[in-house]
Design an enzyme around this catalytic site. Sequence first.
Site, PDB file in Angstrom:
ATOM      1  N   GLU A 217      -4.730   7.904  -2.994  1.00 24.98           N
ATOM      2  CA  GLU A 217      -5.204   6.647  -2.413  1.00 24.98           C
ATOM      3  C   GLU A 217      -5.510   5.622  -3.508  1.00 24.98           C
ATOM      4  OE1 GLU A 217      -4.729   6.562   0.694  1.00 24.98           O
ATOM      5  OE2 GLU A 217      -5.553   4.569   1.072  1.00 24.98           O
TER       6      GLU A 217
ATOM      7  N   HIS B 178       1.746   4.485  -2.864  1.00 18.83           N
ATOM      8  CA  HIS B 178       1.866   5.944  -2.678  1.00 18.83           C
ATOM      9  C   HIS B 178       3.242   6.422  -3.151  1.00 18.83           C
ATOM     10  CE1 HIS B 178      -1.859   6.735  -0.540  1.00 18.83           C
ATOM     11  NE2 HIS B 178      -1.594   5.858   0.408  1.00 18.83           N
TER      12      HIS B 178
ATOM     13  N   HIS C  94       0.838  -1.205   0.000  1.00 19.35           N
ATOM     14  CA  HIS C  94       0.000   0.000   0.000  1.00 19.35           C
ATOM     15  C   HIS C  94       0.880   1.267   0.000  1.00 19.35           C
ATOM     16  CE1 HIS C  94      -3.606   2.416   1.115  1.00 19.35           C
ATOM     17  NE2 HIS C  94      -2.696   3.181   1.689  1.00 19.35           N
ATOM     18  N   GLU C  95       1.813   1.327   0.932  1.00 20.54           N
ATOM     19  CA  GLU C  95       2.659   2.523   1.015  1.00 20.54           C
ATOM     20  C   GLU C  95       3.559   2.641  -0.216  1.00 20.54           C
ATOM     21  OE1 GLU C  95       1.677   4.572   3.068  1.00 20.54           O
ATOM     22  OE2 GLU C  95       0.573   3.264   4.431  1.00 20.54           O
TER      23      GLU C  95
HETATM   24 ZN    ZN Z   1      -3.012   5.268   1.892  1.00 22.47          ZN
END
Ligand code: ZN
Length: 501
Positions: A295, A268, A264-265
């Site tokens: 997101e 980003h 997830h990170e």
């Molecule tokens: Zn996030």
Amino acid sequence: MHPTKSAFEELVVHLRRVQTLESAADLLGWDEQVNLPELGAAQRGEQLAALAEVIHGVSSAPRTGELIAVLSGAGAEQTDDMRAVLAQARRDYERATRLPVHFVREKATQASHGYHAWAAARAAGDFGKYAPVLEKNIDLARREAAYLGRSDAPYDHFLDYNDPGMTASAVSRLFTELKRDLLPLMRSIVAAAGPAQPSPLKGLTEEAQKSFLSDVTARIGFDYRRGRIDVSLHPFCSGSGDDVRMTTRFKKDEPLDALFSAIHEAGHGIYEQGLPASRWRGTALGMHAGMAVHESQSRLWENQVARSRGFWRFFEPRLRALFPGGAAEVGSEDLYRAINAVAATPIRVESDEVTYNLHIILRFELEQRLFSGDLAVGGLPAAWRELARELLGLEISSDREGVLQDVHWSGGAFGYFPSYCLGNMIASQLWYRALSQRPALEEDFARGDFSWLLQWLRENVHAQGRRWDALTLVKRVTGEDLSPQPLVRYLRERYGSLYLG
Ligand code: ZN
């Protein structure tokens, strides 16, 4: 040089300087969560406060206002690039000059106080201790909106702050449609999936987890020459351009937690690394398009990609090889189910993809009611329980598992939650668009090849910076207005096939 052009270049240099200072503050913030010695908090607070004052001074310098006025004036020849840069510069300049210094200081002090009050109230499960903080934060939020000319619609002001152009009525329309279609689907999947199971993956050392997630994040496209990963209590990603910092955390018997947090990170981080920073850092064109699009980038890699069968055809043997003796005592199908487990849980950050969006709809409905004056802070715990029952079928027994679970409101971050759900919608819509152009995407993944998708995102999303707001970006890339339908379709295809046969 043409006077318009030279004024524009001067503005770009100025904006870059602001971003340089902000990135130094980001780095101190990262360090605070990753490295700070036990007693270093007060000193770090002073450093950050001093830097914030410098940043405010530079951001609100009268020369910036002059340049913006010259460039906006009659006779100034504007290109599309210039228009995009100017619009964001004006937005930031207004924010910097319209909010009085005493207000900015009050808000920062209250955010720090609010965080500690929230942490103590959560530990004690005592909402009464937190209520005055929330009341004060809502009051500050209303005042902020008034300073910026939005006293008519303070909640819209915060939505627009996180996602330029977003309004409560637009979000409400999207969420109402999502709720209508997702609720029955979620209920049947949750019923079919049965109660939550403990993770079947045990016995993987932290070192092995770290090596696996580093391999995964590097293969999907995170460039470790321009970023790094460390450990923090709550995973996050900060920094930009050539210095992106992300974090994860390790839980001994739940290696999937560290892995999916890291993916997830990394999503980003991959976005930040893909922004055209060398030319445009600090300007709209070198900046992410808002929190919803940000997101969408983390969710797309975390969910559409890393929970797919193709992805695991490549990575499953690599994961197994890390277990002592070479094999975990879990079959392939059980592993895939653990990766795509579904169960309603009261805690948002522990919830799966299917139920997650309902946690957001709950918060959005409460935020709207708080700002419309329809709901008083004292009524929040009961309103939370009622919505948790209605949307998730859960009986909340303690406020710790209800209204006290999230940090956001303690720091005055209102209108932020919707970005998570909007991000999920955007991720699905982008995913199906990419898939229509390359139907064999999952076969790429099965070979460990993520380059086509990465390149597609680079060109269509990352390279555009903040040229467009989220709704315009989605329309341009997919040819369709933002809609919850691709998300519903994706959840039905992935989880329906797994649980509903
Ligand atoms: Zn996030």
